[in-house]
Design a protein around this motif. Structure first.
Motif, PDB file in Angstrom:
ATOM      1  N   GLU A 130       0.858  -1.309   0.039  1.00  0.00           N
ATOM      2  CA  GLU A 130       0.062  -0.093  -0.018  1.00  0.00           C
ATOM      3  C   GLU A 130       0.899   1.255  -0.190  1.00  0.00           C
ATOM      4  O   GLU A 130       0.446   2.216  -0.601  1.00  0.00           O
ATOM      5  CB  GLU A 130      -0.941   0.056   1.204  1.00  0.00           C
ATOM      6  N   LYS A 131       1.975   1.107   0.742  1.00  0.00           N
ATOM      7  CA  LYS A 131       2.938   2.473   0.407  1.00  0.00           C
ATOM      8  C   LYS A 131       3.480   2.584  -0.816  1.00  0.00           C
ATOM      9  O   LYS A 131       3.705   3.765  -1.127  1.00  0.00           O
ATOM     10  CB  LYS A 131       3.865   2.190   1.747  1.00  0.00           C
ATOM     11  N   THR A 134      -1.986   4.332   1.279  1.00  0.00           N
ATOM     12  CA  THR A 134      -2.019   4.138   2.637  1.00  0.00           C
ATOM     13  C   THR A 134      -3.088   4.892   3.208  1.00  0.00           C
ATOM     14  O   THR A 134      -3.911   4.374   4.493  1.00  0.00           O
ATOM     15  CB  THR A 134      -0.634   4.696   3.448  1.00  0.00           C
ATOM     16  N   ASP A 135      -3.299   6.282   2.813  1.00  0.00           N
ATOM     17  CA  ASP A 135      -4.256   7.060   3.592  1.00  0.00           C
ATOM     18  C   ASP A 135      -5.756   6.618   3.121  1.00  0.00           C
ATOM     19  O   ASP A 135      -6.758   7.376   3.592  1.00  0.00           O
ATOM     20  CB  ASP A 135      -4.082   8.709   3.359  1.00  0.00           C
ATOM     21  N   GLN A 136      -5.641   5.758   2.073  1.00  0.00           N
ATOM     22  CA  GLN A 136      -7.347   5.624   1.543  1.00  0.00           C
ATOM     23  C   GLN A 136      -7.732   4.429   2.128  1.00  0.00           C
ATOM     24  O   GLN A 136      -8.875   4.064   1.746  1.00  0.00           O
ATOM     25  CB  GLN A 136      -7.106   5.414   0.111  1.00  0.00           C
ATOM     26  N   THR A 176      -9.768   2.208   4.268  1.00  0.00           N
ATOM     27  CA  THR A 176     -11.104   2.595   5.073  1.00  0.00           C
ATOM     28  C   THR A 176     -10.754   2.282   6.580  1.00  0.00           C
ATOM     29  O   THR A 176      -9.958   1.600   7.154  1.00  0.00           O
ATOM     30  CB  THR A 176     -12.165   1.921   4.674  1.00  0.00           C
ATOM     31  N   GLU A 177     -11.674   3.079   7.343  1.00  0.00           N
ATOM     32  CA  GLU A 177     -11.458   2.925   8.979  1.00  0.00           C
ATOM     33  C   GLU A 177     -11.760   1.572   9.391  1.00  0.00           C
ATOM     34  O   GLU A 177     -11.334   1.247  10.384  1.00  0.00           O
ATOM     35  CB  GLU A 177     -12.555   4.037   9.582  1.00  0.00           C
ATOM     36  N   ASN A 218      -8.972  -0.588   8.790  1.00  0.00           N
ATOM     37  CA  ASN A 218      -7.944  -0.451   9.751  1.00  0.00           C
ATOM     38  C   ASN A 218      -8.252  -1.026  10.955  1.00  0.00           C
ATOM     39  O   ASN A 218      -7.520  -1.857  11.702  1.00  0.00           O
ATOM     40  CB  ASN A 218      -7.613   0.808   9.807  1.00  0.00           C
ATOM     41  N   TYR A 253       0.896   2.763  13.310  1.00  0.00           N
ATOM     42  CA  TYR A 253       0.306   2.187  11.795  1.00  0.00           C
ATOM     43  C   TYR A 253      -0.928   1.742  12.045  1.00  0.00           C
ATOM     44  O   TYR A 253      -1.480   1.350  13.208  1.00  0.00           O
ATOM     45  CB  TYR A 253       1.154   1.204  11.249  1.00  0.00           C
ATOM     46  N   CYS A 254      -1.960   1.828  11.102  1.00  0.00           N
ATOM     47  CA  CYS A 254      -3.253   1.236  11.079  1.00  0.00           C
ATOM     48  C   CYS A 254      -4.104   1.897  12.414  1.00  0.00           C
ATOM     49  O   CYS A 254      -5.096   1.078  12.645  1.00  0.00           O
ATOM     50  CB  CYS A 254      -3.142  -0.292  11.651  1.00  0.00           C
ATOM     51  N   GLY A 255      -3.631   2.944  12.608  1.00  0.00           N
ATOM     52  CA  GLY A 255      -4.670   3.809  13.551  1.00  0.00           C
ATOM     53  C   GLY A 255      -4.096   3.477  15.074  1.00  0.00           C
ATOM     54  O   GLY A 255      -5.053   3.882  15.900  1.00  0.00           O
TER      55      GLY A 255
END
Length: 441
Positions: free
Chosen positions: A116-117, A122-124, A126-127, A130, A270-272
């Motif tokens: 993804e990086k 990465t920022d796309q 979804t919540e 994650n 990472y991952c929130g």
């Protein structure tokens, strides 16, 4: 000192050398004090049940004291990293999940975050995707630590712990099976999200587990912590201080048992993970006892994260919106256990030729990843798991290399074991929690 009629002898800088021409060995060496030169070489493994897998340790002993240890690895080599070069980026998850087979979801997470990086998405993510990733990684951390507690208990004589640890782990594997269709080697995390949404039945099982496990942890501590044999086998055994850990690149619970609260979920989130409340357990004893305490405390912290993840689980998509990456698309559990939903199949087969062509190209060739290279690190149950991924702009990885914590941490065995007793090699090696599938890949 008597001179043997069958052997001449001479002193060298490396000790006494005999030139044997006949006679019994006992007679030849009888003039030497047997206690001062009693050195034997012992192979421990690779089939030894207490080396935590197919690990071979070549030990030099003087009596019961270990003077030299040489770990020998490679007996479980599977060629996972090389195989990745011949599969598309999404198929890669099916291979990396089989590296450290006790923590498959972490292998998948590290790999997917690297892809993804490279894709710049990465920022796309979804919540919900994650949150599910965090939820399942923490459940996997608990199951991995339970296996460590079970197997280490067995190796140090607490055989009951083996039964209890695996009993509790089965509970978690049932949750994984209900969600992904598999108990191990799930290939559940995919570049762009997760393969399937988590069903309500699995969420209920997780909530039940949050009530069930804390009671069992208290039982484990009551059974082990006050037990004199357990204390004797763990306290002051296989000491590796923070300086030794840093010099050898040792991470995870072993480093934290030496007093350094280094956890990538906190230091490089990472991952929130930055949105979750949890502590990083440490100890100061730097021995097997400290690693036992840290892992038990980590299980409790993971339970806290799991509970928070369930509360954060909002309805929403589990894959990014870009249909050029979101493969496999719109999965539904069917009679075969897993497959594309009937509505999706009906649409691409009967209504849209473009959708059918796109689906065919995506599944057979996969998506292209821009050229470049990245390194992504996550906090694995055994320490820092790093994934170095290189793309040449094609649909297959050019190169993927995993920095597996089991491989790096095994360097510490000689530092912990040399000068100690043979029995402590078992305790020290077990306290590293090596998994040879991840070490040998």
């Amino acid at each position: 000192m008597t001179q043997s009629g069958y052997a001449s002898e001479r002193e060298t800088t490396e000790g006494r050398v005999f030139t044997v021409t006949g006679g019994d060995w006992d007679t030849v060496t009888g003039s030497v004090d047997p206690l001062s030169n009693e050195k034997i070489v012992v192979n421990m493994g690779p089939q030894h049940p207490s080396t935590h897998g197919v690990l071979r340790l070549v030990l030099e002993l003087e009596g019961e004291t270990v003077t030299d240890v040489r770990p020998v690895v490679g007996y479980l080599h599977t060629g996972i990293e090389k195989n990745l070069e011949y599969r598309n980026w999404t198929q890669g998850t099916t291979f990396v999940t089989r590296a450290d087979y006790l923590a498959p979801l972490f292998n998948e997470a590290g790999y997917c975050l690297a892809v993804e990086k490279l894709l710049g998405i990465t920022d796309q993510i979804t919540e919900r995707a994650n949150t599910i990733r965090v939820l399942f990684m923490e459940l996997n951390r608990i199951s991995s630590h339970l296996v460590w507690l079970a197997t280490t208990g067995m190796e140090l004589g607490a055989i009951s712990m083996m039964l209890y640890g695996f009993r509790e782990r089965e509970y978690i594997l049932d949750i994984f099976e209900e969600t992904s269709g598999l108990r191990m080697n799930h290939a559940y995390f995919r570049p762009g999200g997760v393969a399937q949404d988590i069903p309500e039945s699995a969420i209920k099982k997780i909530r039940d587990f949050l009530v069930y496990l804390p009671k069992k942890l208290k039982e484990y501590e009551a059974m082990l912590s006050g037990q004199v044999i357990w204390q004797e086998r763990t306290q002051g055994v296989a000491v590796l201080d923070v300086t030794g850990c840093l010099a050898l690149g040792v991470t995870g619970p072993v480093l934290r048992s030496a007093g350094l609260a280094w956890d990538l979920r906190k230091t490089m989130p990472y991952c929130g993970y930055e949105n979750y409340e949890f502590d990083v357990p440490t100890a100061t004893t730097a021995d097997v006892w400290g690693r036992y305490q840290v892992r038990l405390a980590e299980i409790r912290e993971s339970l806290k994260i799991v509970e928070q993840a369930l509360d954060k689980l909002r309805p929403g998509p589990i894959f990014i919106a870009d249909k050029k990456i979101a493969w496999p698309a719109q999965l539904a559990v069917g009679l075969d256990g897993m497959g594309n939903s009937l509505e999706h199949v009906a649409k691409i087969m009967g209504q849209s030729m473009e959708s059918l062509i796109h689906h065919f190209k995506l599944v057979t060739e996969g998506f292209r990843v821009p050229p470049g290279q990245v390194y992504v690190a996550i906090e694995h149950p055994r320490g820092e798991l790093g994934v170095h991924a290189v793309s040449d702009g094609g649909t297959h990885p050019y190169r993927v290399h995993m920095r597996d914590p089991s491989f790096v941490n095994l360097q510490a065995i000689p530092a912990m074991a040399e000068g100690a007793l043979l029995a402590d090699v078992i305790a020290g090696g077990a306290s590293l929690d090596p998994v040879m599938g991840g070490c040998d890949r």
